[in-house]
Scaffold this motif. Structure first.
Motif, PDB file in Angstrom:
ATOM      1  N   LYS A  40       0.832  -1.218   0.000  1.00 11.21           N
ATOM      2  CA  LYS A  40       0.000   0.000   0.000  1.00 11.21           C
ATOM      3  C   LYS A  40       0.859   1.259   0.000  1.00 11.21           C
ATOM      4  CE  LYS A  40      -2.012  -1.213   3.846  1.00 11.21           C
ATOM      5  NZ  LYS A  40      -1.310  -2.517   4.007  1.00 11.21           N
ATOM      6  N   SER A  41       1.853   1.284   0.879  1.00 13.26           N
ATOM      7  CA  SER A  41       2.677   2.491   0.997  1.00 13.26           C
ATOM      8  C   SER A  41       3.557   2.681  -0.237  1.00 13.26           C
ATOM      9  CB  SER A  41       3.540   2.410   2.259  1.00 13.26           C
ATOM     10  OG  SER A  41       2.708   2.345   3.401  1.00 13.26           O
ATOM     11  N   THR A  42       3.969   1.575  -0.832  1.00 11.86           N
ATOM     12  CA  THR A  42       4.761   1.657  -2.073  1.00 11.86           C
ATOM     13  C   THR A  42       3.936   2.327  -3.166  1.00 11.86           C
ATOM     14  OG1 THR A  42       5.853  -0.403  -1.450  1.00 11.86           O
ATOM     15  CG2 THR A  42       6.051   0.276  -3.748  1.00 11.86           C
ATOM     16  N   ALA A 101       5.754   7.834   2.756  1.00  9.47           N
ATOM     17  CA  ALA A 101       5.349   6.724   3.623  1.00  9.47           C
ATOM     18  C   ALA A 101       6.502   5.736   3.757  1.00  9.47           C
ATOM     19  CB  ALA A 101       4.133   6.020   3.027  1.00  9.47           C
ATOM     20  N   ILE A 102       6.625   5.153   4.931  1.00  8.28           N
ATOM     21  CA  ILE A 102       7.710   4.194   5.161  1.00  8.28           C
ATOM     22  C   ILE A 102       7.340   2.840   4.568  1.00  8.28           C
ATOM     23  CG2 ILE A 102       9.052   2.979   6.926  1.00  8.28           C
ATOM     24  CD1 ILE A 102       8.500   5.414   8.761  1.00  8.28           C
ATOM     25  N   VAL A 103       8.288   2.287   3.812  1.00  8.85           N
ATOM     26  CA  VAL A 103       8.098   0.972   3.183  1.00  8.85           C
ATOM     27  C   VAL A 103       9.094   0.001   3.798  1.00  8.85           C
ATOM     28  CG1 VAL A 103       8.413  -0.306   1.019  1.00  8.85           C
ATOM     29  CG2 VAL A 103       7.263   1.913   0.991  1.00  8.85           C
ATOM     30  N   VAL A 157      -4.770   8.866   0.531  1.00  7.83           N
ATOM     31  CA  VAL A 157      -4.608   8.469   1.936  1.00  7.83           C
ATOM     32  C   VAL A 157      -4.049   7.051   2.016  1.00  7.83           C
ATOM     33  CG1 VAL A 157      -5.731   8.317   4.199  1.00  7.83           C
ATOM     34  CG2 VAL A 157      -6.718   9.796   2.415  1.00  7.83           C
ATOM     35  N   ASP A 158      -2.900   6.914   2.670  1.00  6.55           N
ATOM     36  CA  ASP A 158      -2.337   5.582   2.933  1.00  6.55           C
ATOM     37  C   ASP A 158      -2.820   5.154   4.319  1.00  6.55           C
ATOM     38  OD1 ASP A 158      -0.787   3.278   2.816  1.00  6.55           O
ATOM     39  OD2 ASP A 158       1.046   4.283   3.460  1.00  6.55           O
ATOM     40  N   THR A 159      -3.155   3.885   4.449  1.00  3.50           N
ATOM     41  CA  THR A 159      -3.679   3.413   5.742  1.00  3.50           C
ATOM     42  C   THR A 159      -2.975   2.133   6.170  1.00  3.50           C
ATOM     43  OG1 THR A 159      -5.356   1.870   4.916  1.00  3.50           O
ATOM     44  CG2 THR A 159      -5.970   4.194   4.989  1.00  3.50           C
ATOM     45  N   VAL A 203       3.744  -1.937   9.234  1.00  2.26           N
ATOM     46  CA  VAL A 203       4.607  -0.746   9.271  1.00  2.26           C
ATOM     47  C   VAL A 203       3.783   0.536   9.391  1.00  2.26           C
ATOM     48  CG1 VAL A 203       6.320   0.583   7.982  1.00  2.26           C
ATOM     49  CG2 VAL A 203       6.432  -1.913   8.005  1.00  2.26           C
ATOM     50  N   THR A 204       2.791   0.686   8.532  1.00  2.00           N
ATOM     51  CA  THR A 204       1.976   1.902   8.572  1.00  2.00           C
ATOM     52  C   THR A 204       0.959   1.794   9.704  1.00  2.00           C
ATOM     53  OG1 THR A 204       2.194   2.065   6.174  1.00  2.00           O
ATOM     54  CG2 THR A 204       0.495   3.428   7.203  1.00  2.00           C
ATOM     55  N   ARG A 205       0.879   2.835  10.504  1.00  2.00           N
ATOM     56  CA  ARG A 205      -0.081   2.860  11.611  1.00  2.00           C
ATOM     57  C   ARG A 205      -1.098   3.974  11.388  1.00  2.00           C
ATOM     58  NH1 ARG A 205      -0.469  -1.651  14.789  1.00  2.00           N
ATOM     59  NH2 ARG A 205       1.368  -2.807  14.140  1.00  2.00           N
TER      60      ARG A 205
HETATM   61 MG    MG Z   1       2.306   0.746   4.761  1.00  2.00          MG
END
Ligand code: MG
Ligand code: GTP
Length: 156
Positions: free
Chosen positions: A15-17, A28-30, A55-57, A36-38
């Motif tokens: 997702k973050s990628t 966003a951190i990958v 929006v990344d979740t 990883v994502t909070r």
């Molecule tokens: Mg993520």
């Protein structure tokens, strides 16, 4: 207000990628491990002249392991109604798990704004034979592939 595009999916599907790729920044951190994502990450994005908020979740945990996960899950659930488009990311290499089915059930309530996105499709032949038929069983809209050509198809 600009349209809101929400990226959702079980942990570690990319997702973050995808988020970073769409906003053309490493915001966003990958990492190569799940969870990883909070907190949700927002960014203004633009594609083909259209502006939107991306929006990344963290996705939705079926069974939150702690209060943090519970709070994160509730926040995402609340966001579903406020989103204009929901990108539901699944693993196009390993296929579906119970977590995907759980999420698909949640998303069925907002089905008409959900796009199913198969990520990590490095071999289309393998994907077509092993994974694609399974994805159709979710009964969720159209299928898009990433990284090969999602952006092209998405906007066409
Ligand atoms: Mg993520
Ligand atoms: N092979 C392959 N790996 C990918 C692809 N997209 C992401 N990854 C890798 O998958 C891992 C997880 O990526 P993330 O973007 O952090 O995944 P996420 O869904 O945001 O994960 P959480 O925030 O933990 O839920 C990383 O090691 C990425 O480099 C892809 O298209 N192909």
């Amino acid at each position: 207000m600009k349209p809101v595009v929400l990226i959702i999916g079980k942990p570690n599907v990319g997702k973050s990628t995808l988020f970073n790729r769409l906003i053309k920044e490493k915001k966003a951190i990958v990492m190569d491990y799940p969870g990883v994502t909070r907190d949700q990450i927002f960014s203004e994005a633009r594609y083909d002249g259209r502006a939107f908020t991306l929006v990344d979740t963290c996705g939705i945990f079926e069974e939150p392991a702690n209060e943090l996960e519970e709070a994160a899950k509730n926040k995402v659930l609340e966001s579903l109604d406020d989103s204009d488009l929901i990108l539901f990311i699944v693993d196009g290499r390993n296929g579906l798990t119970a977590e995907d089915h759980y999420l698909a059930n949640v998303l069925r309530k907002v089905k008409n704004k959900v796009l199913l996105v198969a990520n990590k499709v490095e071999s289309y032949d393998k994907f077509e034979i092993n994974i694609l038929p399974e994805l159709y069983t979710l009964g969720l809209g159209i299928l898009f592939q990433f990284p090969q050509n999602i952006i092209k198809i998405w906007m066409s």
